[in-house]
Design a protein around this motif. Structure first.
Motif, short mmCIF file in Angstrom:
data_model
loop_
_atom_site.label_atom_id
_atom_site.label_comp_id
_atom_site.label_asym_id
_atom_site.label_seq_id
_atom_site.Cartn_x
_atom_site.Cartn_y
_atom_site.Cartn_z
N LEU A 171 94.03 33.79 80.56
CA LEU A 171 93.03 32.74 80.80
C LEU A 171 93.30 31.64 79.80
O LEU A 171 93.28 31.89 78.59
CB LEU A 171 91.63 33.28 80.54
N THR A 172 93.52 30.43 80.26
CA THR A 172 93.69 29.35 79.30
C THR A 172 92.33 28.74 78.97
O THR A 172 91.40 28.79 79.78
CB THR A 172 94.64 28.25 79.83
N ALA A 173 92.24 28.19 77.76
CA ALA A 173 90.99 27.60 77.28
C ALA A 173 91.32 26.27 76.62
O ALA A 173 92.26 26.20 75.84
CB ALA A 173 90.35 28.52 76.23
N SER A 174 90.55 25.25 76.92
CA SER A 174 90.83 23.96 76.26
C SER A 174 90.51 24.04 74.77
O SER A 174 91.07 23.31 73.97
CB SER A 174 89.98 22.86 76.89
N GLY A 175 89.58 24.92 74.41
CA GLY A 175 89.14 24.99 73.02
C GLY A 175 87.91 24.14 72.76
O GLY A 175 87.27 24.25 71.71
N GLY A 176 87.58 23.26 73.72
CA GLY A 176 86.35 22.47 73.61
C GLY A 176 86.45 21.34 72.61
O GLY A 176 87.47 21.17 71.93
N PRO A 177 85.37 20.56 72.50
CA PRO A 177 85.41 19.35 71.67
C PRO A 177 85.42 19.64 70.16
O PRO A 177 85.75 18.76 69.37
CB PRO A 177 84.11 18.62 72.06
N LEU A 178 85.07 20.86 69.76
CA LEU A 178 84.96 21.15 68.32
C LEU A 178 86.10 22.04 67.84
O LEU A 178 86.03 22.63 66.76
CB LEU A 178 83.60 21.83 68.04
N ARG A 179 87.14 22.13 68.64
CA ARG A 179 88.25 23.06 68.40
C ARG A 179 88.83 22.99 66.99
O ARG A 179 89.15 24.01 66.40
CB ARG A 179 89.35 22.76 69.42
N THR A 180 88.91 21.78 66.43
CA THR A 180 89.58 21.65 65.13
C THR A 180 88.58 21.52 63.97
O THR A 180 88.97 21.25 62.85
CB THR A 180 90.48 20.40 65.14
N TRP A 181 87.30 21.71 64.25
CA TRP A 181 86.29 21.50 63.21
C TRP A 181 86.25 22.65 62.20
O TRP A 181 86.51 23.81 62.54
CB TRP A 181 84.90 21.34 63.86
N THR A 182 85.88 22.31 60.96
CA THR A 182 85.74 23.34 59.92
C THR A 182 84.39 24.05 60.12
O THR A 182 83.50 23.51 60.78
CB THR A 182 85.71 22.69 58.52
N PRO A 183 84.23 25.25 59.51
CA PRO A 183 82.95 25.94 59.64
C PRO A 183 81.76 25.07 59.22
O PRO A 183 80.71 25.07 59.88
CB PRO A 183 83.11 27.15 58.73
N ALA A 184 81.92 24.27 58.16
CA ALA A 184 80.81 23.42 57.70
C ALA A 184 80.48 22.36 58.75
O ALA A 184 79.31 22.08 59.04
CB ALA A 184 81.15 22.77 56.37
N GLN A 185 81.53 21.79 59.33
CA GLN A 185 81.30 20.78 60.38
C GLN A 185 80.65 21.42 61.60
O GLN A 185 79.74 20.85 62.21
CB GLN A 185 82.64 20.14 60.80
N LEU A 186 81.11 22.63 61.94
CA LEU A 186 80.54 23.32 63.11
C LEU A 186 79.05 23.56 62.92
O LEU A 186 78.25 23.41 63.84
CB LEU A 186 81.24 24.67 63.33
N ASP A 187 78.70 23.92 61.70
CA ASP A 187 77.29 24.22 61.41
C ASP A 187 76.40 23.01 61.69
O ASP A 187 75.27 23.14 62.12
CB ASP A 187 77.16 24.66 59.95
N ALA A 188 76.97 21.82 61.44
CA ALA A 188 76.17 20.60 61.59
C ALA A 188 76.39 19.92 62.94
O ALA A 188 75.89 18.81 63.17
CB ALA A 188 76.53 19.64 60.45
N ALA A 189 77.13 20.56 63.86
CA ALA A 189 77.42 19.91 65.16
C ALA A 189 76.13 19.65 65.94
O ALA A 189 75.26 20.52 66.02
CB ALA A 189 78.36 20.79 65.98
N THR A 190 76.02 18.47 66.50
CA THR A 190 74.81 18.12 67.27
C THR A 190 75.05 18.44 68.75
O THR A 190 76.19 18.56 69.20
CB THR A 190 74.52 16.61 67.17
N PRO A 191 73.96 18.54 69.53
CA PRO A 191 74.15 18.75 70.98
C PRO A 191 75.05 17.69 71.59
O PRO A 191 75.94 18.02 72.39
CB PRO A 191 72.72 18.68 71.53
#
Ligand code: NDP
Length: 385
Positions: A171-191
Motif C-alpha cells: 500500500l503506498t502512502a503519500s505521508g500527508g502534509p506533515l510528513r517531514t515535521w518534527t515531533p514538536a511541530q507535530l504537537d502544535a499542528a493546527t486543523p
C-alpha cells in the motif's frame, strides 16, 4: 441501457466526484437515492439536478428544510437513520457507499443484504465490521468494488492474477502534509495545517487521517479483508508523489503497479464502469513532468498510527472497531480545536490498550454496540463531549 445508481454521502467529496462522472454520462445513469447528513440545501439541489427518485437526510431536524427545498420537484424526501438504510436497500445497479465514518455501516449492510454491488469508499464501515461484512457479502451474493485508490489499484493489479500467487501487497502512502515535521511541530499542528493535503482534495476526516497516517492504518485493515493474505505480507511504503497507487508482487518476482493522477474520479470511474472502462476528463499521465518517484519506509515513531492499526488487525475481533471508533472521536476533538494533533494517536492507543476488549462481533448490532462503547470511552478519556 441506463443503470441506476444510489449515492450514500452524495454531498461529500467522493459523492461530488461520483456525480461529476454521472453528469458527464447522463444518458447512462438514472439516479435512485441520494443521501446526506445535514446539508439539506445541497442535497435538494443535487436531487433536483439529477432527477433523483429519493433524497434522504440523516439529521431529522433538517427534514423540514429538505421538504421545502424539494417542493414541487417530484423527488421523494425522507429523514433519519432508518430511512438511510431503506434508501440503501432500494433496487439499484450500483450503490456508492461514500458516507464518512462508522455512521455509514448500517446503510452499507442494508445494501449488502439485498445482494447489491457496492462501490465502497466508506472504509470505516469495513474496518469496524470486518468479517461480519465479508460474511454478509458472501451470504447474500453481494459484491464490493473498492473505491479507495490504493485498494482499487490492488483490485486492478489482481485482474488476471490469483491471490494464492501473491507474495506481497504494498500500500503506498503519500505521508500527508506533515510528513517531514518534527515531533514538536507535530504537537502544535493546527486543523488547517493537517487538512492541507499536498496531493488529494478530500473531506476533513480523511485528510486528518492522512496526516496522522491512521488513513493508511485503516487501509491496512481494509486490504486484509478485501484481499485476504496474511497480514505480514501487506506492507506500507511512503511515496510522496502519489503516482503509484499500490502494488502487487507475485511469487515469480513480478510486481504490478497501478499509476494515475491523484484524482478520485479515476478509481471511481473504474468502479462505475466495471468490468468495462470509461472515459474520464483526466489528462494523460506525464511521467516526464513528474520526473522522480521516491519511496521511504514509514516512520512509526513520529506516526504510530500504522503500528496501532497492525496491532488491532492482529488482535482481530473487536479491536479494529475499537481503534476506528477511538480515532473518529479523537479526530472530531482535534478538528474542534479541543486536543493537540499528537493526542490523536495517544488517545487511540489508550482506548485500544484499556484491556477487556469485548468479544468478537457476530452481527451488525454487536459491531454497533462495540463502536458506541469505544466512542464513550474515548470521549471520557479525552474529556470531550
Ligand atoms: P466528506 O466529509 O466530504 O463527505 C461525507 C458525506 O457523508 C457527506 O455527504 C455527509 O453529509 C455524509 N455524512 C457525514 N456524516 C454522516 C452521518 N452521520 N450520517 C449520514 N451521512 C453522513 O467525506 P469524503 O467524501 O472525503 O469521504 C467519504 C468516505 O470515503 C470516507 O470513509 C473516506 O475515508 C472515504 N474516502 C474518501 C476519499 C476522498 O478523496 N475524499 C478517498 C478515499 C476514501 P453532509 O454533507 O450533509 O455532512
Amino acid at each position: 441501457m441506463s443503470r441506476t445508481i444510489t449515492i450514500l454521502g452524495a454531498t461529500g467529496s467522493v459523492g461530488a466526484s461520483t456525480l461529476d462522472l454521472v453528469r458527464r454520462n447522463r444518458e447512462q445513469w438514472q439516479v435512485g437515492a441520494l443521501t446526506a447528513h445535514s446539508r439539506a440545501g445541497e442535497l435538494a439541489s443535487l436531487a433536483r439536478e439529477f432527477g433523483a427518485r429519493l433524497a434522504v437526510i440523516a439529521d431529522e431536524t433538517q427534514f423540514p428544510a429538505l421538504k421545502e427545498a424539494l417542493a414541487g420537484s417530484g423527488v421523494e424526501a425522507a429523514a433519519g437513520r432508518e430511512a438511510l438504510c431503506e434508501a440503501a436497500a432500494r433496487p439499484a445497479d450500483l450503490v456508492m457507499a461514500a458516507i464518512v465514518g462508522c455512521a455509514g455501516l448500517a446503510p452499507v449492510m442494508a445494501a449488502i443484504e439485498q445482494g447489491r454491488t457496492v462501490a465502497l469508499a466508506n472504509k470505516e464501515a469495513l474496518v469496524s465490521a470486518g468479517e461480519v461484512m465479508t460474511a454478509a457479502v458472501e451470504r447474500h451474493g453481494a459484491r464490493l468494488l473498492p473505491v479507495d485508490s490504493e485498494h482499487n489499484a490492488i483490485f486492478q493489479c489482481l485482474q488476471g492474477g490469483r491471490l494464492d500467487e501473491v507474495r506481497s501487497i504494498t500500500l503506498t502512502a503519500s505521508g500527508g502534509p506533515l510528513r517531514t515535521w518534527t515531533p514538536a511541530q507535530l504537537d502544535a499542528a493546527t486543523p488547517a495545517e493537517a487538512i492541507a493535503h499536498p496531493n488529494w482534495d478530500m473531506g476533513a476526516k480523511i485528510s486528518v487521517d492522512s496526516a496522522t497516517m491512521f488513513n493508511k492504518g485503516l487501509e491496512l485493515i481494509e486490504a486484509h479483508h478485501l484481499f485476504p493474505i496474511p497480514l505480514e505480507r501487506i506492507r506500507i511504503l511512503v511515496h510522496p508523489q502519489s503516482v503509484i497507487h499500490s502494488m502487487v508482487e507475485y511469487r515469480d518476482g513480478s510486481t504490478l503497479a497501478q499509476l494515475g493522477p491523484s484524482d478520485m474520479r479515476v478509481p471511481i470511474a473504474s468502479c462505475l464502469a466495471w468490468p468495462e472502462r470509461m472515459e474520464t476528463p483526466m489528462p494523460p499521465l506525464d511521467l516526464a513532468a513528474v520526473g522522480e518517484l521516491t519511496f521511504f519506509e514509514p516512520d512509526e515513531a513520529r506516526f504510530p498510527a500504522t503500528a496501532l492499526a497492525r496491532q488491532a488487525a492482529e488482535a482481530g475481533g473487536a479491536a479494529p472497531a475499537v481503534l476506528n471508533a477511538a480515532n473518529e472521536i479523537a479526530v472530531e476533538a482535534f478538528l474542534a480545536g479541543k486536543i493537540a494533533f499528537s493526542r490523536i494517536a495517544l488517545s487511540v492507543r489508550s482506548v485500544l490498550e484499556a484491556g477487556n476488549l469485548p468479544p468478537a462481533p457476530r452481527t451488525l448490532d454487536d459491531v454497533l454496540m462495540i463502536d458506541e462503547a469505544a466512542r464513550a470511552m474515548a470521549r471520557e478519556r479525552l474529556e470531550v463531549r
